[in-house]
Write a protein that holds these residues in place. Sequence first.
Motif, PDB file in Angstrom:
ATOM      1  N   GLY A  50      42.439  38.339  65.328  1.00  0.00           N
ATOM      2  CA  GLY A  50      43.740  37.690  65.153  1.00  0.00           C
ATOM      3  C   GLY A  50      43.633  36.383  64.379  1.00  0.00           C
ATOM      4  N   VAL A  51      42.630  35.582  64.703  1.00  0.00           N
ATOM      5  CA  VAL A  51      42.430  34.320  63.979  1.00  0.00           C
ATOM      6  C   VAL A  51      42.089  34.599  62.521  1.00  0.00           C
ATOM      7  N   ALA A  52      41.207  35.547  62.277  1.00  0.00           N
ATOM      8  CA  ALA A  52      40.816  35.866  60.901  1.00  0.00           C
ATOM      9  C   ALA A  52      42.007  36.394  60.101  1.00  0.00           C
ATOM     10  N   PHE A  53      42.798  37.291  60.696  1.00  0.00           N
ATOM     11  CA  PHE A  53      43.951  37.861  60.005  1.00  0.00           C
ATOM     12  C   PHE A  53      44.985  36.782  59.691  1.00  0.00           C
ATOM     13  N   THR A  54      45.258  35.912  60.666  1.00  0.00           N
ATOM     14  CA  THR A  54      46.216  34.828  60.456  1.00  0.00           C
ATOM     15  C   THR A  54      45.749  33.883  59.361  1.00  0.00           C
ATOM     16  N   THR A  55      44.451  33.593  59.341  1.00  0.00           N
ATOM     17  CA  THR A  55      43.892  32.721  58.308  1.00  0.00           C
ATOM     18  C   THR A  55      44.062  33.335  56.924  1.00  0.00           C
ATOM     19  N   ILE A  56      43.772  34.604  56.792  1.00  0.00           N
ATOM     20  CA  ILE A  56      43.887  35.276  55.486  1.00  0.00           C
ATOM     21  C   ILE A  56      45.338  35.307  55.026  1.00  0.00           C
ATOM     22  N   VAL A  57      46.253  35.655  55.907  1.00  0.00           N
ATOM     23  CA  VAL A  57      47.664  35.707  55.532  1.00  0.00           C
ATOM     24  C   VAL A  57      48.170  34.312  55.154  1.00  0.00           C
ATOM     25  N   THR A  58      47.758  33.290  55.890  1.00  0.00           N
ATOM     26  CA  THR A  58      48.158  31.915  55.575  1.00  0.00           C
ATOM     27  C   THR A  58      47.626  31.487  54.214  1.00  0.00           C
ATOM     28  N   LEU A  59      46.372  31.772  53.940  1.00  0.00           N
ATOM     29  CA  LEU A  59      45.803  31.419  52.631  1.00  0.00           C
ATOM     30  C   LEU A  59      46.519  32.165  51.508  1.00  0.00           C
ATOM     31  N   TRP A  60      46.866  33.429  51.746  1.00  0.00           N
ATOM     32  CA  TRP A  60      47.576  34.192  50.724  1.00  0.00           C
ATOM     33  C   TRP A  60      48.950  33.577  50.458  1.00  0.00           C
ATOM     34  N   LEU A  61      49.664  33.184  51.512  1.00  0.00           N
ATOM     35  CA  LEU A  61      50.982  32.564  51.346  1.00  0.00           C
ATOM     36  C   LEU A  61      50.879  31.220  50.626  1.00  0.00           C
ATOM     37  N   VAL A  62      49.876  30.432  50.940  1.00  0.00           N
ATOM     38  CA  VAL A  62      49.675  29.142  50.264  1.00  0.00           C
ATOM     39  C   VAL A  62      49.377  29.376  48.785  1.00  0.00           C
ATOM     40  N   ALA A  63      48.517  30.330  48.486  1.00  0.00           N
ATOM     41  CA  ALA A  63      48.196  30.613  47.090  1.00  0.00           C
ATOM     42  C   ALA A  63      49.422  31.132  46.338  1.00  0.00           C
ATOM     43  N   ARG A  64      50.207  31.969  46.985  1.00  0.00           N
ATOM     44  CA  ARG A  64      51.417  32.490  46.347  1.00  0.00           C
ATOM     45  C   ARG A  64      52.415  31.359  46.069  1.00  0.00           C
ATOM     46  N   SER A  65      52.575  30.465  47.048  1.00  0.00           N
ATOM     47  CA  SER A  65      53.482  29.329  46.861  1.00  0.00           C
ATOM     48  C   SER A  65      52.986  28.401  45.758  1.00  0.00           C
ATOM     49  N   ALA A  66      51.678  28.158  45.728  1.00  0.00           N
ATOM     50  CA  ALA A  66      51.116  27.315  44.676  1.00  0.00           C
ATOM     51  C   ALA A  66      51.326  27.965  43.314  1.00  0.00           C
ATOM     52  N   GLY A  67      51.188  29.272  43.250  1.00  0.00           N
ATOM     53  CA  GLY A  67      51.424  29.978  41.994  1.00  0.00           C
ATOM     54  C   GLY A  67      52.880  29.867  41.555  1.00  0.00           C
ATOM     55  N   ALA A  68      53.791  29.920  42.502  1.00  0.00           N
ATOM     56  CA  ALA A  68      55.214  29.783  42.172  1.00  0.00           C
ATOM     57  C   ALA A  68      55.514  28.376  41.660  1.00  0.00           C
ATOM     58  N   VAL A  69      54.932  27.364  42.293  1.00  0.00           N
ATOM     59  CA  VAL A  69      55.140  25.978  41.848  1.00  0.00           C
ATOM     60  C   VAL A  69      54.558  25.772  40.463  1.00  0.00           C
ATOM     61  N   ILE A  70      53.375  26.288  40.222  1.00  0.00           N
ATOM     62  CA  ILE A  70      52.757  26.150  38.896  1.00  0.00           C
ATOM     63  C   ILE A  70      53.585  26.888  37.848  1.00  0.00           C
ATOM     64  N   GLY A  71      54.127  28.047  38.200  1.00  0.00           N
ATOM     65  CA  GLY A  71      54.985  28.797  37.271  1.00  0.00           C
ATOM     66  C   GLY A  71      56.233  28.012  36.913  1.00  0.00           C
ATOM     67  N   VAL A  72      56.840  27.347  37.869  1.00  0.00           N
ATOM     68  CA  VAL A  72      58.032  26.537  37.590  1.00  0.00           C
ATOM     69  C   VAL A  72      57.671  25.361  36.696  1.00  0.00           C
ATOM     70  N   LEU A  73      56.522  24.737  36.961  1.00  0.00           N
ATOM     71  CA  LEU A  73      56.107  23.595  36.143  1.00  0.00           C
ATOM     72  C   LEU A  73      55.772  24.030  34.705  1.00  0.00           C
ATOM     73  N   ARG A  74      55.216  25.212  34.524  1.00  0.00           N
ATOM     74  CA  ARG A  74      54.903  25.702  33.175  1.00  0.00           C
ATOM     75  C   ARG A  74      56.180  25.954  32.378  1.00  0.00           C
ATOM     76  N   ARG A  75      57.181  26.540  33.030  1.00  0.00           N
ATOM     77  CA  ARG A  75      58.434  26.839  32.342  1.00  0.00           C
ATOM     78  C   ARG A  75      59.256  25.574  32.119  1.00  0.00           C
ATOM     79  N   GLY A  76      58.935  24.552  32.829  1.00  0.00           N
ATOM     80  CA  GLY A  76      59.703  23.308  32.696  1.00  0.00           C
ATOM     81  C   GLY A  76      60.781  23.228  33.761  1.00  0.00           C
ATOM     82  N   LEU A  77      61.030  22.035  34.219  1.00  0.00           N
ATOM     83  CA  LEU A  77      62.033  21.838  35.277  1.00  0.00           C
ATOM     84  C   LEU A  77      63.362  22.033  34.653  1.00  0.00           C
TER      85      LEU A  77
END
Length: 77
Positions: A50-77
């Motif tokens: 359970g701890v390992a699964f939660t950690t992996i899902v959390t890291l995936w969500l953080v990476a996805r969110s970071a990718g979305a933020v970087i995508g917005v910054l690339r396209r310009g605000l």
Amino acid sequence: MVDQQVCQQSGSTHFHLQQQQAYVLSPDSAGYIDSIVRPFDYAQAAGFWGVAFTTIVTLWLVARSAGAVIGVLRRGL
């Protein structure tokens, strides 16, 4: 013929000498061997999983969110 001298036949059953690998354990290692042979604890394994699964899902969500933020910054605000 040595087999028949050492192991007499019993009825129609013939016995043969065979070599078998074995280990001699010292009494000093008994505690170590007993700790290895414990039964598998499914509750503890489920907790680790359970701890390992939660950690992996959390890291995936953080990476996805970071990718979305970087995508917005690339396209310009």
